[in-house]
Design a protein around this motif. Structure first.
Motif, mmCIF file in Angstrom:
data_model
loop_
_atom_site.group_PDB
_atom_site.id
_atom_site.type_symbol
_atom_site.label_atom_id
_atom_site.label_comp_id
_atom_site.label_asym_id
_atom_site.label_seq_id
_atom_site.Cartn_x
_atom_site.Cartn_y
_atom_site.Cartn_z
ATOM 1 N N GLU A 106 61.062 32.276 30.666
ATOM 2 C CA GLU A 106 61.144 32.249 32.126
ATOM 3 C C GLU A 106 62.182 33.227 32.696
ATOM 4 O O GLU A 106 63.088 32.839 33.435
ATOM 5 N N TYR A 113 63.491 36.068 35.288
ATOM 6 C CA TYR A 113 63.191 36.296 36.705
ATOM 7 C C TYR A 113 63.573 37.729 37.040
ATOM 8 O O TYR A 113 64.743 38.110 36.972
ATOM 9 N N PHE A 127 57.448 20.266 40.176
ATOM 10 C CA PHE A 127 58.212 21.453 39.811
ATOM 11 C C PHE A 127 57.955 21.850 38.363
ATOM 12 O O PHE A 127 57.852 23.032 38.037
ATOM 13 N N GLY A 148 58.404 26.057 37.562
ATOM 14 C CA GLY A 148 59.535 26.566 38.322
ATOM 15 C C GLY A 148 60.812 26.509 37.509
ATOM 16 O O GLY A 148 60.897 25.836 36.476
ATOM 17 N N GLY A 206 64.540 30.246 45.474
ATOM 18 C CA GLY A 206 64.406 29.037 44.668
ATOM 19 C C GLY A 206 64.750 27.793 45.453
ATOM 20 O O GLY A 206 64.077 26.767 45.352
ATOM 21 N N VAL A 255 61.790 27.110 47.912
ATOM 22 C CA VAL A 255 60.604 26.525 47.274
ATOM 23 C C VAL A 255 60.822 25.042 46.997
ATOM 24 O O VAL A 255 59.969 24.197 47.298
#
Length: 437
Positions: free
Chosen positions: A81, A83, A305, A310, A387, A390
């Motif tokens: 993950e 970013y 989530f 996420g 973030g 969201v």
């Protein structure tokens, strides 16, 4: 007449919900991806400039190509993950959670990985474009057993012509094909580097047996296994189409991230417990309903989530707690309306219906304005703010559904069962506060 089946339905729903949460909550929590502020790692902000000096501006195509190249390099690091985001017109932010060897990651990200083959006069003969996609790998030389980087070229003729040029144009000891990584005309030259104990070029093979027409080439540079593996991974990730300058970095140690996680959860637990305690003391039975719906709200938000894949960060946890406040606010508005209707002398059934109806528009307005604000934060904010936005949007929508419809459903079972008829104290209203109609 008391309708007992409604009470039974209430307990069935609560038991099923409690069982589901107890069986799956830990699994959901463990599978949620944590941001670098919660599990450690680092982030870097790069400023982008065109690699070609003749080009003045950074284009959108350059930025997208750079993000793609960086993503391939991050995958080589085995980071889960990552970013990578474009910020503004000439900046790229990279966030890598859980990275332990930050220096290796920084080198892999910033290395241009521009592989070139040149003669000893520094004339370009072959570029990295000739390298087959994914064609670099770590191998060991059959004779010396030393680690080397094996590369596969798309066209064996090109390498043969390059070796032919070296043989024809140069005499020993300059009849060599010099292999460079990130050659800079202003800083590098073979004539100077060959005199150094540790030259900047990777290797400089000769061709004593004549031109070599092959697509399989070994780069020998006295590498360690780690160095050869690193070079192969960088070459496979591809060269960067731009120049990158690091203008900001932030590192978070794993222990610091763990402490932040524990402190945040502890603070959130205390805050939620105080809120629930207040609700149950002040609103009596309705406070118990609020506690059930709040537990469901937290569970559903985390499940959504995790399903969205996420990355949970400290701002995300803050948004989750903010959603708790919004859910409590919705419950308070509804319960106060119900209490006011009871004080006017209405029956429990009438007060429940009227209070639920009159509170809906106020709750809806508050939630819509908050979602709009979160949308603006997402559109204009950077990665951390996005973030937060969201998580806030997910929290608000979930809190609205649980606090309004979930609470109304559960409380409705008891009200419509008529077990609380002529019992306003259950809702926190004393008989002395009730006025005559």
């Amino acid at each position: 007449m008391v309708k007992k089946w409604r009470i039974v339905a209430f307990f069935l729903i609560v038991i099923l919900l409690g069982g589901l949460m107890s069986q799956t909550a830990m699994g959901i929590a463990k599978n949620i991806n944590l941001g670098l502020d919660l599990q450690g790692g680092f982030e870097i902000l790069y400023e982008i400039e065109p690699a070609d000096s003749e080009q003045d501006e950074v284009t959108e195509e350059m930025l997208n190509a750079t993000v793609s190249a960086l993503d391939q390099r991050v995958n080589a690091l085995g980071v889960s993950e990552p970013y990578i985001s474009i910020e503004g017109e000439d900046r790229i932010r990279v966030q890598l959670a859980g990275v332990e060897d930050q220096q290796t990651a920084r080198e892999m990200l910033s290395t241009e990985a521009d592989l070139t083959f040149r003669d000893t006069d520094d004339n370009l003969l072959l570029s990295g474009d000739s390298l087959e996609e994914g064609g670099a790998s770590l191998e060991f030389d059959a004779q010396s057993n030393e680690p080397v980087v094996a590369i596969t070229l798309e066209d064996s003729e090109e390498f043969g012509e390059a070796s032919q040029h070296v043989i024809e144009e140069f005499s020993p000891p300059d009849d060599r094909l010099v292999i460079w990584l990130d050659f800079d005309e202003d800083e590098h030259s073979y004539e100077e580097e060959v005199m150094e104990e540790d030259p900047e070029f990777l290797s400089a093979p000769g061709f004593p047996r004549g031109p070599l027409y092959t697509s399989n080439v070994q780069i020998e540079g006295g590498f360690s296994v780690e160095e050869a593996e690193f070079l192969a991974e960088v070459l496979n990730a591809g060269s960067l189409p731009v120049d990158m300058e690091e203008i900001y970095s932030n590192a978070v140690g794993a222990s610091l991230g763990e402490q932040a996680m524990e402190s945040t959860i502890y603070a959130g637990f205390i805050g939620v417990a105080l809120i629930l305690g207040y609700m149950m003391v002040y609103y009596r039975f309705m406070g118990i309903i609020a506690a059930i719906t709040l537990a469901a709200y937290i569970y559903i938000v985390l499940a959504i989530f995790q399903w969205m894949q996420g990355v949970l960060t400290l701002p995300g946890i803050a948004a989750l707690i903010l959603g708790v406040g919004m859910a409590v606010d919705a419950n308070i508005i509804t319960y106060e309306r119900i209490k006011e209707e009871l004080k006017y002398g209405r029956s429990v059934m009438s007060a429940f219906k009227a209070g639920s109806r009159k509170s809906l528009s106020t709750i809806l307005d508050a939630n819509i304005t908050t979602i709009l604000a979160a949308g603006v934060l997402f559109y204009y904010g950077d990665s951390a703010v996005q973030g937060f936005a969201v998580m806030l949007i997910v929290s608000i929508i979930t809190s609205f559904l649980t606090a309004v419809y979930g609470s109304r459903l559960l409380l409705g079972f008891w009200v419509k069962s008529r077990v609380f008829n002529k019992k306003p104290r259950v809702f926190g209203v004393k008989e002395s506060e009730i006025r005559e109609l």
